[in-house]
Motif scaffolding. Structure first.
Motif, PDB file in Angstrom:
ATOM      1  N   ILE A 142       4.735   2.961   5.867  1.00 54.08           N
ATOM      2  CA  ILE A 142       5.673   2.330   6.002  1.00 54.08           C
ATOM      3  C   ILE A 142       5.951   2.021   4.726  1.00 54.08           C
ATOM      4  CG2 ILE A 142       5.366  -0.011   5.382  1.00 54.08           C
ATOM      5  CD1 ILE A 142       3.507  -0.824   7.037  1.00 54.08           C
ATOM      6  N   ASP A 143       6.869   2.786   4.305  1.00 49.93           N
ATOM      7  CA  ASP A 143       7.743   3.422   3.387  1.00 49.93           C
ATOM      8  C   ASP A 143       8.230   1.813   1.768  1.00 49.93           C
ATOM      9  OD1 ASP A 143       8.592   4.273   0.744  1.00 49.93           O
ATOM     10  OD2 ASP A 143       9.893   5.524   2.318  1.00 49.93           O
ATOM     11  N   PHE A 144       6.983   1.632   1.198  1.00 50.11           N
ATOM     12  CA  PHE A 144       7.013   0.375   0.478  1.00 50.11           C
ATOM     13  C   PHE A 144       7.801   1.081  -0.946  1.00 50.11           C
ATOM     14  CE2 PHE A 144       3.212  -1.796   1.552  1.00 50.11           C
ATOM     15  CZ  PHE A 144       4.344  -2.660   2.639  1.00 50.11           C
ATOM     16  N   TYR A 145       7.959   2.579  -1.249  1.00 49.29           N
ATOM     17  CA  TYR A 145       8.869   2.940  -2.255  1.00 49.29           C
ATOM     18  C   TYR A 145       9.762   3.154  -2.171  1.00 49.29           C
ATOM     19  CZ  TYR A 145      10.068   7.235  -5.347  1.00 49.29           C
ATOM     20  OH  TYR A 145      10.378   7.618  -6.114  1.00 49.29           O
ATOM     21  N   TRP A 184       3.934  14.130   0.406  1.00 52.86           N
ATOM     22  CA  TRP A 184       3.081  13.927   0.697  1.00 52.86           C
ATOM     23  C   TRP A 184       2.366  13.219   1.206  1.00 52.86           C
ATOM     24  CZ3 TRP A 184      -2.278  12.041   0.131  1.00 52.86           C
ATOM     25  CH2 TRP A 184      -2.776  13.301   1.025  1.00 52.86           C
ATOM     26  N   LEU A 185       2.377  11.781   1.272  1.00 61.33           N
ATOM     27  CA  LEU A 185       1.833  11.013   2.574  1.00 61.33           C
ATOM     28  C   LEU A 185       3.003  10.527   3.247  1.00 61.33           C
ATOM     29  CD1 LEU A 185       1.506   7.860  -0.499  1.00 61.33           C
ATOM     30  CD2 LEU A 185      -0.328   9.229   0.871  1.00 61.33           C
ATOM     31  N   LEU A 186       3.554  10.860   3.214  1.00 62.31           N
ATOM     32  CA  LEU A 186       4.791  11.229   4.281  1.00 62.31           C
ATOM     33  C   LEU A 186       4.475  12.519   5.523  1.00 62.31           C
ATOM     34  CD1 LEU A 186       7.866   9.846   3.148  1.00 62.31           C
ATOM     35  CD2 LEU A 186       6.512   8.884   4.514  1.00 62.31           C
ATOM     36  N   LYS A 237      -7.462   3.602  16.716  1.00 56.79           N
ATOM     37  CA  LYS A 237      -6.895   2.620  16.732  1.00 56.79           C
ATOM     38  C   LYS A 237      -5.711   3.077  15.758  1.00 56.79           C
ATOM     39  CE  LYS A 237     -11.147  -0.021  17.779  1.00 56.79           C
ATOM     40  NZ  LYS A 237     -11.803  -1.524  17.630  1.00 56.79           N
ATOM     41  N   PRO A 238      -4.564   2.830  16.180  1.00 62.09           N
ATOM     42  CA  PRO A 238      -3.622   2.878  15.098  1.00 62.09           C
ATOM     43  C   PRO A 238      -3.949   2.485  13.185  1.00 62.09           C
ATOM     44  CG  PRO A 238      -2.616   1.335  16.836  1.00 62.09           C
ATOM     45  CD  PRO A 238      -4.311   1.198  16.755  1.00 62.09           C
ATOM     46  N   VAL A 239      -3.148   3.577  12.531  1.00 63.28           N
ATOM     47  CA  VAL A 239      -3.705   3.516  10.890  1.00 63.28           C
ATOM     48  C   VAL A 239      -2.617   3.710  10.432  1.00 63.28           C
ATOM     49  CG1 VAL A 239      -4.196   4.899   9.551  1.00 63.28           C
ATOM     50  CG2 VAL A 239      -5.230   5.146  11.273  1.00 63.28           C
ATOM     51  N   TYR A 240      -1.885   1.994   9.797  1.00 66.21           N
ATOM     52  CA  TYR A 240      -0.504   2.551   9.024  1.00 66.21           C
ATOM     53  C   TYR A 240      -1.262   2.556   7.599  1.00 66.21           C
ATOM     54  CZ  TYR A 240       0.892   0.015  12.789  1.00 66.21           C
ATOM     55  OH  TYR A 240       0.656  -0.555  14.018  1.00 66.21           O
ATOM     56  N   LEU A 241       0.130   3.398   7.100  1.00 65.18           N
ATOM     57  CA  LEU A 241      -0.320   4.424   5.493  1.00 65.18           C
ATOM     58  C   LEU A 241       1.085   3.596   5.182  1.00 65.18           C
ATOM     59  CD1 LEU A 241      -2.083   6.651   4.168  1.00 65.18           C
ATOM     60  CD2 LEU A 241      -0.423   8.182   4.342  1.00 65.18           C
ATOM     61  N   GLY A 242       0.506   2.804   4.209  1.00 71.28           N
ATOM     62  CA  GLY A 242       1.347   2.347   3.196  1.00 71.28           C
ATOM     63  C   GLY A 242       1.357   3.450   1.754  1.00 71.28           C
ATOM     64  N   ILE A 243       3.644   3.152   1.085  1.00 67.00           N
ATOM     65  CA  ILE A 243       3.891   4.392   0.127  1.00 67.00           C
ATOM     66  C   ILE A 243       4.348   3.516  -1.187  1.00 67.00           C
ATOM     67  CG2 ILE A 243       5.666   6.137   0.106  1.00 67.00           C
ATOM     68  CD1 ILE A 243       3.982   6.718   2.143  1.00 67.00           C
ATOM     69  N   PRO A 244       2.609   3.870  -1.836  1.00 68.60           N
ATOM     70  CA  PRO A 244       3.064   2.645  -3.291  1.00 68.60           C
ATOM     71  C   PRO A 244       4.567   2.554  -3.452  1.00 68.60           C
ATOM     72  CG  PRO A 244       1.510   4.282  -3.100  1.00 68.60           C
ATOM     73  CD  PRO A 244       2.241   4.621  -1.903  1.00 68.60           C
ATOM     74  N   PRO A 245       5.987   1.997  -4.253  1.00 70.50           N
ATOM     75  CA  PRO A 245       5.819   1.755  -5.373  1.00 70.50           C
ATOM     76  C   PRO A 245       6.447   2.598  -6.041  1.00 70.50           C
ATOM     77  CG  PRO A 245       5.611   0.070  -5.323  1.00 70.50           C
ATOM     78  CD  PRO A 245       4.672   0.725  -4.003  1.00 70.50           C
ATOM     79  N   CYS A 246       7.845   3.040  -7.485  1.00 72.99           N
ATOM     80  CA  CYS A 246       7.687   3.294  -8.649  1.00 72.99           C
ATOM     81  C   CYS A 246       7.898   2.746  -8.994  1.00 72.99           C
ATOM     82  CB  CYS A 246       8.525   3.987  -8.397  1.00 72.99           C
ATOM     83  SG  CYS A 246       9.948   3.354  -8.045  1.00 72.99           S
ATOM     84  N   THR A 247       7.297   2.887 -10.576  1.00 68.77           N
ATOM     85  CA  THR A 247       7.069   1.807 -11.561  1.00 68.77           C
ATOM     86  C   THR A 247       8.263   1.368 -12.323  1.00 68.77           C
ATOM     87  OG1 THR A 247       6.870   3.382 -12.712  1.00 68.77           O
ATOM     88  CG2 THR A 247       4.901   2.026 -12.109  1.00 68.77           C
ATOM     89  N   ARG A 248       8.037   0.568 -13.281  1.00 70.38           N
ATOM     90  CA  ARG A 248       9.414   0.383 -13.856  1.00 70.38           C
ATOM     91  C   ARG A 248       8.903   0.517 -15.622  1.00 70.38           C
ATOM     92  NH1 ARG A 248      13.296  -2.824 -10.331  1.00 70.38           N
ATOM     93  NH2 ARG A 248      14.792  -2.215 -12.501  1.00 70.38           N
ATOM     94  N   ARG A 275       7.498 -10.607  -0.010  1.00 70.10           N
ATOM     95  CA  ARG A 275       8.746 -10.827   0.787  1.00 70.10           C
ATOM     96  C   ARG A 275       9.140  -9.849   1.177  1.00 70.10           C
ATOM     97  NH1 ARG A 275       8.228 -13.965   5.288  1.00 70.10           N
ATOM     98  NH2 ARG A 275       8.014 -12.127   5.801  1.00 70.10           N
ATOM     99  N   LEU A 276      10.541  -8.848   0.351  1.00 66.27           N
ATOM    100  CA  LEU A 276      10.797  -6.996   0.937  1.00 66.27           C
ATOM    101  C   LEU A 276       9.501  -6.506   1.388  1.00 66.27           C
ATOM    102  CD1 LEU A 276      13.039  -7.197  -1.876  1.00 66.27           C
ATOM    103  CD2 LEU A 276      13.437  -7.989   0.816  1.00 66.27           C
ATOM    104  N   LEU A 277       8.265  -6.581   0.936  1.00 67.68           N
ATOM    105  CA  LEU A 277       8.003  -6.217   1.608  1.00 67.68           C
ATOM    106  C   LEU A 277       7.008  -6.148   3.033  1.00 67.68           C
ATOM    107  CD1 LEU A 277       4.992  -4.913  -1.374  1.00 67.68           C
ATOM    108  CD2 LEU A 277       7.083  -3.960  -1.197  1.00 67.68           C
ATOM    109  N   ALA A 278       6.867  -7.515   3.174  1.00 66.19           N
ATOM    110  CA  ALA A 278       5.871  -7.864   4.228  1.00 66.19           C
ATOM    111  C   ALA A 278       7.543  -8.025   5.198  1.00 66.19           C
ATOM    112  CB  ALA A 278       6.074  -9.801   3.580  1.00 66.19           C
ATOM    113  N   ASP A 279       8.607  -7.749   5.209  1.00 64.08           N
ATOM    114  CA  ASP A 279       9.357  -7.210   6.215  1.00 64.08           C
ATOM    115  C   ASP A 279       9.630  -6.053   6.291  1.00 64.08           C
ATOM    116  OD1 ASP A 279      10.220  -9.890   5.976  1.00 64.08           O
ATOM    117  OD2 ASP A 279      12.059  -9.720   4.373  1.00 64.08           O
TER     118      ASP A 279
END
Length: 209
Positions: free
Chosen positions: A171-174, A158-160, A120-131, A195-199
């Motif tokens: 899903i490139d949240f980074y 690597w994730l990509l 079944k489909p697998v979506y892989l999230g890319i974690p964002p950087c920090t500040r 909200r941006l992540l959801a979009d």
């Protein structure tokens, strides 16, 4: 990320979005506090926003403070056959805790293999950087911020690559938060950030069904 309160898994929505056979889509989201929706009301987290938008039933298994090893341990205990699709994102806590990248990659790879067995489909999230301000909130030492972000950047690449070779949906949240002011504490988004992540997630997932 680390050391925040987590609750029981949240089943979001009773969706009318349909998968195979016309039944409601059932999505498993496995992750850490970025998936859980740390520091915002439950309805403001990106997972619930996605569920509301796509009318999917979503099982939010985001756990604050979890590492990829903890996620792998939890995944092995779940019955996966009842889900229509999977979202996976982790590694941020590992990097902040200076866990070797090879261990993070091994855990992510093992989770991908488990999910792929469901065909079944697998979506892989890319974690964002920090500040830099994350140090003010105690998430990491100030002198470590740039070093951790360099690791997160390499980890993104690597994730990509895994998405390309393993036929996963990134899903490139980074990239979404890379130049965004919408952080609450230098690590987690504020309400607008979620909200941006959801979009971003909606734009990818709605193409699959």
């Amino acid at each position: 990320m680390a050391f925040c309160r987590s609750g029981s898994p949240v089943i979001a929505g009773c969706g009318t979005g349909t998968g195979t056979g016309g039944v409601a889509m059932h999505l498993l989201c496995l992750g850490d506090s970025l998936t859980y929706g740390y520091d915002v009301p439950p309805e403001k987290g990106w997972v619930n926003l996605l569920s509301d938008s796509l009318k999917w039933e979503v099982d939010n298994r985001g756990l604050c403070g979890d590492t990829t090893w903890g996620m792998l341990t939890r995944l092995r205990r779940l019955a996966l056959s009842g889900y229509d699709a999977f979202f996976l994102m982790g590694g941020s806590n590992d990097i902040l805790e200076d866990i070797p990248v090879r261990e993070i990659q091994a855990n992510i790879t093992a989770m991908i293999r488990l999910l792929q067995k469901q065909h079944k489909p697998v979506y892989l999230g890319i974690p964002p950087c920090t500040r830099q301000e994350s140090a003010d909130y105690g998430w990491q030492a100030r002198e470590d911020v740039d070093r951790h972000n360099d690791i997160l950047s390499d980890y993104r690449i690597w994730l990509l690559q895994q998405c390309q070779t393993e036929d996963l949906h990134p899903i490139d949240f980074y990239t979404v938060l890379q130049k965004s002011p919408h952080y609450a504490d230098g690590v987690h988004p504020d309400e607008t950030g979620y909200r941006l992540l959801a979009d971003a997630a909606i734009s990818v997932m709605k193409l699959g069904y």
